[in-house]
Motif scaffolding. Structure first.
Motif, PDB file in Angstrom:
ATOM      1  N   MET A 168     -13.968  10.900  -6.901  1.00  0.00           N
ATOM      2  CA  MET A 168     -12.863  10.601  -5.972  1.00  0.00           C
ATOM      3  C   MET A 168     -12.376  11.883  -5.323  1.00  0.00           C
ATOM      4  SD  MET A 168     -10.465   7.446  -7.160  1.00  0.00           S
ATOM      5  CE  MET A 168      -8.942   8.307  -7.055  1.00  0.00           C
ATOM      6  N   PRO A 169     -12.959  12.239  -4.186  1.00  0.00           N
ATOM      7  CA  PRO A 169     -12.619  13.536  -3.585  1.00  0.00           C
ATOM      8  C   PRO A 169     -11.234  13.592  -2.953  1.00  0.00           C
ATOM      9  CG  PRO A 169     -14.166  12.343  -2.198  1.00  0.00           C
ATOM     10  CD  PRO A 169     -13.998  11.521  -3.450  1.00  0.00           C
ATOM     11  N   HIS A 170     -10.627  12.443  -2.662  1.00  0.00           N
ATOM     12  CA  HIS A 170      -9.332  12.451  -1.959  1.00  0.00           C
ATOM     13  C   HIS A 170      -8.234  11.853  -2.837  1.00  0.00           C
ATOM     14  CE1 HIS A 170     -11.720  13.444   1.485  1.00  0.00           C
ATOM     15  NE2 HIS A 170     -12.301  12.276   1.532  1.00  0.00           N
ATOM     16  N   GLN A 171      -7.025  12.335  -2.633  1.00  0.00           N
ATOM     17  CA  GLN A 171      -5.884  11.916  -3.440  1.00  0.00           C
ATOM     18  C   GLN A 171      -5.112  10.772  -2.781  1.00  0.00           C
ATOM     19  OE1 GLN A 171      -5.102  13.108  -6.564  1.00  0.00           O
ATOM     20  NE2 GLN A 171      -7.172  13.907  -6.235  1.00  0.00           N
ATOM     21  N   PRO A 172      -4.562   9.872  -3.595  1.00  0.00           N
ATOM     22  CA  PRO A 172      -3.724   8.808  -3.029  1.00  0.00           C
ATOM     23  C   PRO A 172      -2.362   9.336  -2.591  1.00  0.00           C
ATOM     24  CG  PRO A 172      -3.821   8.613  -5.427  1.00  0.00           C
ATOM     25  CD  PRO A 172      -4.725   9.749  -5.050  1.00  0.00           C
ATOM     26  N   ILE A 173      -1.691   8.569  -1.768  1.00  0.00           N
ATOM     27  CA  ILE A 173      -0.294   8.832  -1.448  1.00  0.00           C
ATOM     28  C   ILE A 173       0.509   7.565  -1.772  1.00  0.00           C
ATOM     29  CG2 ILE A 173      -0.742  10.539   0.346  1.00  0.00           C
ATOM     30  CD1 ILE A 173      -0.110   8.379   2.433  1.00  0.00           C
ATOM     31  N   THR A 174       1.803   7.758  -2.033  1.00  0.00           N
ATOM     32  CA  THR A 174       2.680   6.611  -2.268  1.00  0.00           C
ATOM     33  C   THR A 174       3.803   6.648  -1.248  1.00  0.00           C
ATOM     34  OG1 THR A 174       2.178   6.608  -4.626  1.00  0.00           O
ATOM     35  CG2 THR A 174       4.163   5.451  -3.940  1.00  0.00           C
ATOM     36  N   VAL A 175       3.951   5.557  -0.529  1.00  0.00           N
ATOM     37  CA  VAL A 175       4.962   5.449   0.512  1.00  0.00           C
ATOM     38  C   VAL A 175       5.749   4.176   0.272  1.00  0.00           C
ATOM     39  CG1 VAL A 175       5.373   5.288   2.993  1.00  0.00           C
ATOM     40  CG2 VAL A 175       3.461   6.651   2.149  1.00  0.00           C
ATOM     41  N   SER A 176       7.050   4.316   0.084  1.00  0.00           N
ATOM     42  CA  SER A 176       7.932   3.159  -0.149  1.00  0.00           C
ATOM     43  C   SER A 176       7.416   2.264  -1.278  1.00  0.00           C
ATOM     44  CB  SER A 176       8.097   2.328   1.131  1.00  0.00           C
ATOM     45  OG  SER A 176       8.466   3.148   2.199  1.00  0.00           O
ATOM     46  N   GLY A 177       6.963   2.877  -2.359  1.00  0.00           N
ATOM     47  CA  GLY A 177       6.529   2.099  -3.517  1.00  0.00           C
ATOM     48  C   GLY A 177       5.143   1.503  -3.409  1.00  0.00           C
ATOM     49  N   VAL A 178       4.442   1.774  -2.323  1.00  0.00           N
ATOM     50  CA  VAL A 178       3.082   1.268  -2.127  1.00  0.00           C
ATOM     51  C   VAL A 178       2.116   2.438  -2.209  1.00  0.00           C
ATOM     52  CG1 VAL A 178       1.507   0.115  -0.527  1.00  0.00           C
ATOM     53  CG2 VAL A 178       3.900  -0.611  -0.684  1.00  0.00           C
ATOM     54  N   GLU A 179       1.106   2.283  -3.052  1.00  0.00           N
ATOM     55  CA  GLU A 179       0.120   3.360  -3.203  1.00  0.00           C
ATOM     56  C   GLU A 179      -1.078   3.081  -2.299  1.00  0.00           C
ATOM     57  OE1 GLU A 179      -1.505   5.472  -7.144  1.00  0.00           O
ATOM     58  OE2 GLU A 179      -2.422   3.519  -6.790  1.00  0.00           O
ATOM     59  N   VAL A 180      -1.474   4.101  -1.544  1.00  0.00           N
ATOM     60  CA  VAL A 180      -2.636   3.981  -0.665  1.00  0.00           C
ATOM     61  C   VAL A 180      -3.666   5.011  -1.118  1.00  0.00           C
ATOM     62  CG1 VAL A 180      -3.486   4.016   1.712  1.00  0.00           C
ATOM     63  CG2 VAL A 180      -1.138   3.251   1.239  1.00  0.00           C
ATOM     64  N   THR A 181      -4.831   4.528  -1.548  1.00  0.00           N
ATOM     65  CA  THR A 181      -5.870   5.395  -2.104  1.00  0.00           C
ATOM     66  C   THR A 181      -7.076   5.427  -1.170  1.00  0.00           C
ATOM     67  OG1 THR A 181      -5.190   4.791  -4.351  1.00  0.00           O
ATOM     68  CG2 THR A 181      -7.373   5.777  -4.103  1.00  0.00           C
ATOM     69  N   PRO A 182      -7.462   6.612  -0.697  1.00  0.00           N
ATOM     70  CA  PRO A 182      -8.674   6.702   0.116  1.00  0.00           C
ATOM     71  C   PRO A 182      -9.905   6.601  -0.783  1.00  0.00           C
ATOM     72  CG  PRO A 182      -7.311   8.698   0.303  1.00  0.00           C
ATOM     73  CD  PRO A 182      -6.809   7.921  -0.861  1.00  0.00           C
ATOM     74  N   LEU A 183     -10.847   5.788  -0.388  1.00  0.00           N
ATOM     75  CA  LEU A 183     -12.105   5.648  -1.122  1.00  0.00           C
ATOM     76  C   LEU A 183     -13.192   6.227  -0.223  1.00  0.00           C
ATOM     77  CD1 LEU A 183     -11.477   1.946  -2.217  1.00  0.00           C
ATOM     78  CD2 LEU A 183     -10.990   4.021  -3.542  1.00  0.00           C
ATOM     79  N   CYS A 184     -13.779   7.329  -0.661  1.00  0.00           N
ATOM     80  CA  CYS A 184     -14.754   8.038   0.184  1.00  0.00           C
ATOM     81  C   CYS A 184     -16.137   7.451  -0.108  1.00  0.00           C
ATOM     82  CB  CYS A 184     -14.693   9.537  -0.103  1.00  0.00           C
ATOM     83  SG  CYS A 184     -15.365  10.539   1.238  1.00  0.00           S
ATOM     84  N   ASP A 185     -16.523   6.513   0.728  1.00  0.00           N
ATOM     85  CA  ASP A 185     -17.752   5.740   0.507  1.00  0.00           C
ATOM     86  C   ASP A 185     -18.998   6.589   0.724  1.00  0.00           C
ATOM     87  OD1 ASP A 185     -19.148   3.204   0.119  1.00  0.00           O
ATOM     88  OD2 ASP A 185     -19.529   3.225   2.271  1.00  0.00           O
ATOM     89  N   ALA A 186     -18.927   7.532   1.661  1.00  0.00           N
ATOM     90  CA  ALA A 186     -20.082   8.375   1.979  1.00  0.00           C
ATOM     91  C   ALA A 186     -19.629   9.534   2.856  1.00  0.00           C
ATOM     92  CB  ALA A 186     -21.156   7.578   2.719  1.00  0.00           C
TER      93      ALA A 186
END
Ligand code: ZN
Ligand code: ZN
Length: 246
Positions: free
Chosen positions: A1-19
Motif C-alpha cells: 500500500m504505497p499511499h496513505q488514507p485520509i479522513t475527512v468528516s469521519g469518512v476514511e478515503v483510502t487510495p488503492l494503487c492498482d498499478a
C-alpha cells in the motif's frame, strides 16, 4: 500500500494503487501528442492507476473504480496487467464481499475491468453504479467481458445521484458520454476528468483519448472551477500522488 488514507468528516478515503507503469505500445504516444499544446517534454508518461475505498462512520464500504483487472482483462492490450486491487484491498483489511457499492467513473478498460475476476463478478454483494450514457455507449470487450457479467448487479443512474449514504455521483460528460465523478464530503474522486497535472494549470489542454475533446475541456474547466471555489481535495486516478488539495 504505497499511499496513505485520509479522513475527512469521519469518512476514511483510502487510495488503492492498482498499478504503476507507462501505456503499452498499442496506444503510447509522445506526451506532446497526448496533450496537444501542453508544452510537455518528450519523457515517458508513467501512470498510476488508482481506485479509492470509502469507509463511512457506520463502516459501510464503497469502492470507486476497479482498475485494470487480471492478466486476461480488456485492458491487457495496453495497461500493465495484472492489477493488484485485491492485494490492496486485503492490505486495507477488506474482503471483496464486504463492498456494498462500486462506482465506475466510466467504462474504460483501466477503470472497469477489475469489476470481474475469472468471468464472475469480483464484488458479490455490491451494486455497480454506472451512468446510462456510458452503458448505452458500451461495446467490445468491456461490454462482453465486464458489463454482461455484472448485469444483474448494475445500478444505472442518469445525472446526479446519492448512491450510498453521503456518497454522490455527478455526471461529467466528455471523456466518455457517461463519465461521472464521486463526492464524499470535501473529497472529489475525479476519474479521468483530469489525466495529467498540466490540465490543472490549463483545463483547456485536450487529451487525445477523450471521446469528445471539446466537451471534456468544457466540463473540466467548469468542474475544476467549482471544486476550487469550495477548496475540495482531488482524488485522482492517474497522478503519482493520489490526493491534491485545491
Ligand atoms: Zn499510486
Ligand atoms: Zn478513461
Amino acid at each position: 500500500m504505497p499511499h496513505q488514507p485520509i479522513t475527512v468528516s469521519g469518512v476514511e478515503v483510502t487510495p488503492l494503487c492498482d498499478a504503476v507503469g507507462p501505456m503499452g505500445a498499442a496506444i503510447r504516444r509522445p506526451p506532446a501528442e497526448l496533450f496537444p499544446g501542453s508544452g510537455l517534454r518528450d519523457e515517458p508518461w508513467v501512470l498510476h492507476f488508482h481506485c479509492f475505498l470509502i469507509r463511512d462512520a457506520a463502516d459501510r464500504l464503497t469502492l470507486v473504480d476497479t482498475g485494470i483487472g487480471g492478466a486476461d482483462s480488456p485492458a491487457s492490450s495496453w495497461a500493465p496487467v495484472p492489477g493488484t486491487l485485491a492485494g490492496e484491498l486485503a492490505a486495507a483489511g477488506v474482503t471483496p464481499a464486504e463492498i456494498g457499492t462500486v462506482v465506475l467513473t466510466h467504462l474504460h478498460s483501466d477503470h472497469a475491468s477489475g469489476a470481474v475476476a475469472d468471468g464472475r463478478p469480483m464484488f458479490d454483494n455490491a451494486r455497480y453504479v454506472i451512468q446510462r450514457a456510458d452503458l448505452d455507449a458500451a461495446r467490445g470487450p468491456v461490454l462482453d467481458d465486464v458489463i454482461t457479467v455484472i448485469k444483474a448487479q448494475l445500478q444505472v443512474v442518469e445525472g446526479d445521484a446519492e448512491v450510498a449514504p453521503g456518497v454522490h455521483v455527478h455526471h461529467t460528460p466528455g471523456h466518455t458520454p457517461g463519465h461521472q465523478i464521486a463526492r464524499v464530503g470535501q473529497v472529489a474522486i475525479t476519474g479521468d476528468l483530469v489525466l495529467h497535472p498540466v490540465q490543472l494549470d490549463d483545463p483547456a489542454v485536450r487529451y487525445l483519448y477523450d471521446d469528445d475533446q471539446d466537451a471534456a475541456a468544457r466540463t473540466r474547466a467548469e468542474v475544476l472551477a467549482a471544486l476550487r471555489a469550495e477548496r475540495a481535495i482531488l482524488a485522482t486516478a492517474h497522478f503519482s500522488e493520489p490526493f491534491l488539495p485545491l
